[in-house]
Design a protein around this motif. Sequence first.
Motif: not given
Length: 228
Positions: A154-157, A159-166, A168-174, A218-221
């Motif tokens: 779910v995270v991978k899909n 955040s696929s348009l976000l940069a690795d260091k974005d 928002v993406k880092l927060a979702a992974e956390t 997690f859902e909010q992320g």
Amino acid sequence: MTPPNILLISSTTTLLPPPLKPPRFESQPPPLPPLDTKLFSRRNAVVLLSLIVAPLTFPSSALSFGISGPKEWLRDQKKKTAKYLLAPIDASRNILRSAYLIITRNESEFGEKELEEFQSLLRSAARDCVPTERSSFVQFQSNSGVEVCTFRLVVKNASSLLADKDPVKLAAETKLTDLIRSFSSLSDMANEIDVQVASNRQKVANAVMDTVTCLDNFEQGIKECLEV
């Protein structure tokens, strides 16, 4: 007797076939199957996530040159499929709520059958994201390099348009890390302590609700990744 009418075709006449209709090009991805979170199994979750990604792929070269059109189109498509990406989270939350109702039963209603049902619900809600709860086949897939954690997909899909260091993406992974840790802790507690004791069952019930809170975070992320 009147002779039948005969139509004579000149040798210079050319018979043309009917004009061909131009092919139709769909601007939208193919429709996804109806969503039913009650029947949203772990296997169905992985299959559906793969169906979502397929129509949203686009040549990376087009995005690398900074062309905003295709990227904006892909972002819009992801927003339209948001409910399918969020469905596994909602399904796990519903399963945990069912587990909570079982673990909070009084002593006369809670026996071995209820304990087995409770533990089965925890395994289902974890979506193959807790290594100790995986089946041998799922573990084999994981060892072979196949992603089996539905929440990670779910995270991978999302955040696929976000940069690795974005951020928002880092927060979702956390938040994903916190969620998996919460599921692991809940699983260990349910397996190690004597849940036949009322006070211990209450501890497990509290842990279930803590995991529900992690699911909400997690859902909010994921929503922030999708901008919905």
